[in-house]
Motif scaffolding. Structure first.
Motif, PDB file in Angstrom:
ATOM      1  N   HIS A  31       0.843  -1.192   0.000  1.00  0.00           N
ATOM      2  CA  HIS A  31       0.000   0.000   0.000  1.00  0.00           C
ATOM      3  C   HIS A  31       0.880   1.244   0.000  1.00  0.00           C
ATOM      4  CE1 HIS A  31      -3.988   1.680   0.305  1.00  0.00           C
ATOM      5  NE2 HIS A  31      -3.439   2.631   1.046  1.00  0.00           N
ATOM      6  N   LYS A  32       0.569   2.189  -0.888  1.00  0.00           N
ATOM      7  CA  LYS A  32       1.373   3.403  -1.051  1.00  0.00           C
ATOM      8  C   LYS A  32       0.474   4.635  -1.000  1.00  0.00           C
ATOM      9  CE  LYS A  32       3.512   0.768  -4.645  1.00  0.00           C
ATOM     10  NZ  LYS A  32       2.551  -0.206  -4.463  1.00  0.00           N
ATOM     11  N   ASN A  33       1.040   5.754  -0.605  1.00  0.00           N
ATOM     12  CA  ASN A  33       0.345   7.040  -0.591  1.00  0.00           C
ATOM     13  C   ASN A  33       1.290   8.108  -1.124  1.00  0.00           C
ATOM     14  OD1 ASN A  33      -2.231   6.454   0.893  1.00  0.00           O
ATOM     15  ND2 ASN A  33      -0.774   5.795   2.448  1.00  0.00           N
ATOM     16  N   ILE A  34       0.760   8.986  -1.938  1.00  0.00           N
ATOM     17  CA  ILE A  34       1.473  10.189  -2.367  1.00  0.00           C
ATOM     18  C   ILE A  34       0.591  11.346  -1.949  1.00  0.00           C
ATOM     19  CG2 ILE A  34       2.328  11.537  -4.307  1.00  0.00           C
ATOM     20  CD1 ILE A  34       2.862   8.901  -5.757  1.00  0.00           C
ATOM     21  N   MET A  51       5.001   4.301   2.017  1.00  0.00           N
ATOM     22  CA  MET A  51       4.753   2.920   1.598  1.00  0.00           C
ATOM     23  C   MET A  51       4.887   1.977   2.782  1.00  0.00           C
ATOM     24  SD  MET A  51       6.588   0.706  -1.423  1.00  0.00           S
ATOM     25  CE  MET A  51       8.036   0.176  -0.526  1.00  0.00           C
ATOM     26  N   ARG A  52       4.011   0.981   2.847  1.00  0.00           N
ATOM     27  CA  ARG A  52       4.114  -0.109   3.825  1.00  0.00           C
ATOM     28  C   ARG A  52       5.187  -1.074   3.338  1.00  0.00           C
ATOM     29  NH1 ARG A  52       3.453   2.022   7.514  1.00  0.00           N
ATOM     30  NH2 ARG A  52       3.315   3.786   6.196  1.00  0.00           N
ATOM     31  N   LEU A  53       5.943  -1.658   4.262  1.00  0.00           N
ATOM     32  CA  LEU A  53       7.016  -2.577   3.885  1.00  0.00           C
ATOM     33  C   LEU A  53       6.521  -3.996   3.623  1.00  0.00           C
ATOM     34  CD1 LEU A  53       9.871  -1.359   6.238  1.00  0.00           C
ATOM     35  CD2 LEU A  53       9.498  -0.819   3.828  1.00  0.00           C
ATOM     36  N   GLY A 182      -4.045   7.391  -2.311  1.00  0.00           N
ATOM     37  CA  GLY A 182      -3.495   6.116  -1.875  1.00  0.00           C
ATOM     38  C   GLY A 182      -3.792   5.064  -2.928  1.00  0.00           C
ATOM     39  N   PHE A 183      -2.904   4.084  -3.076  1.00  0.00           N
ATOM     40  CA  PHE A 183      -3.082   3.048  -4.097  1.00  0.00           C
ATOM     41  C   PHE A 183      -2.251   1.828  -3.745  1.00  0.00           C
ATOM     42  CE2 PHE A 183       0.196   5.984  -5.292  1.00  0.00           C
ATOM     43  CZ  PHE A 183       1.240   5.187  -5.730  1.00  0.00           C
TER      44      PHE A 183
END
Length: 184
Positions: A31-34, A51-53, A182-183
């Motif tokens: 999961h990522k966020n900008i 970003m989650r690891l 988020g994506f």
């Protein structure tokens, strides 16, 4: 005969596709966020990538990297002073909450590039001072609320962001507000 050759050619062309079905490519599902952040660790404003690891989860340990800053110029009749600061916050963070709402905590370093120039004086006595440099000026903590989409969409974050700066110490009255996408 032509029909047989065409059927065999078609069979040979489609054969790799039939065997490729058991080799499904694995996509990165972290999961990522900008997002754009106002105040917070950027001092004024900046853009972050978070970003989650661990793959397949919306919570847990992750990281954030960003770039932002401020530029200002003041002048009067006899002088002009310009200051530019570019921030590069780096943070290790942790989200608690398996749904869209999470409690976010983190700690990070605040590298900064700064430039300064000053012009002052009269025609007879004129002085020009300039300087620039890159340094880690301190660190910061984060604690707050994050709303993020399960797959993709709008994300929102509000956090308390105390800064720990060299020479000035602990500044507890600092908050940040982030909005972005988020994506997975």
């Amino acid at each position: 005969m032509k029909k047989s050759v065409l059927i065999i050619a078609l069979f040979l062309a489609l054969q790799p596709l039939a065997f490729a079905q058991d080799k499904i490519p694995q996509f990165d599902t972290r999961h990522k966020n900008i997002y754009v952040e106002f105040l917070g660790s950027h001092i004024l404003a900046g853009v972050n990538y978070d970003m989650r690891l661990k793959k397949g989860v919306m919570d847990g340990i992750g990281f954030r990297a960003g770039v932002g800053g401020i530029s200002t110029t003041t002048s009067d009749i006899d002088s002009e002073v310009s200051l530019g600061i570019v921030t590069f916050p780096l943070e290790i963070n942790h989200l608690v909450g398996k749904k869209r709402s999470s409690f976010v905590t983190g700690a990070g370093l605040l590298p900064v590039y700064a430039s300064f120039s000053s012009e002052a004086g009269t025609l007879d006595d004129y002085e020009y001072i300039t300087g620039e440099g890159f340094a880690v000026v301190g660190g910061f903590l984060s604690m707050g609320y994050r709303y993020q989409p399960k797959k993709s969409g709008v994300m929102f974050q509000f956090h308390w962001n105390p800064l720990i700066l060299r020479g000035t110490g602990f500044n507890a009255g600092w908050f940040g507000l982030g909005i972005g996408v988020g994506f997975k």
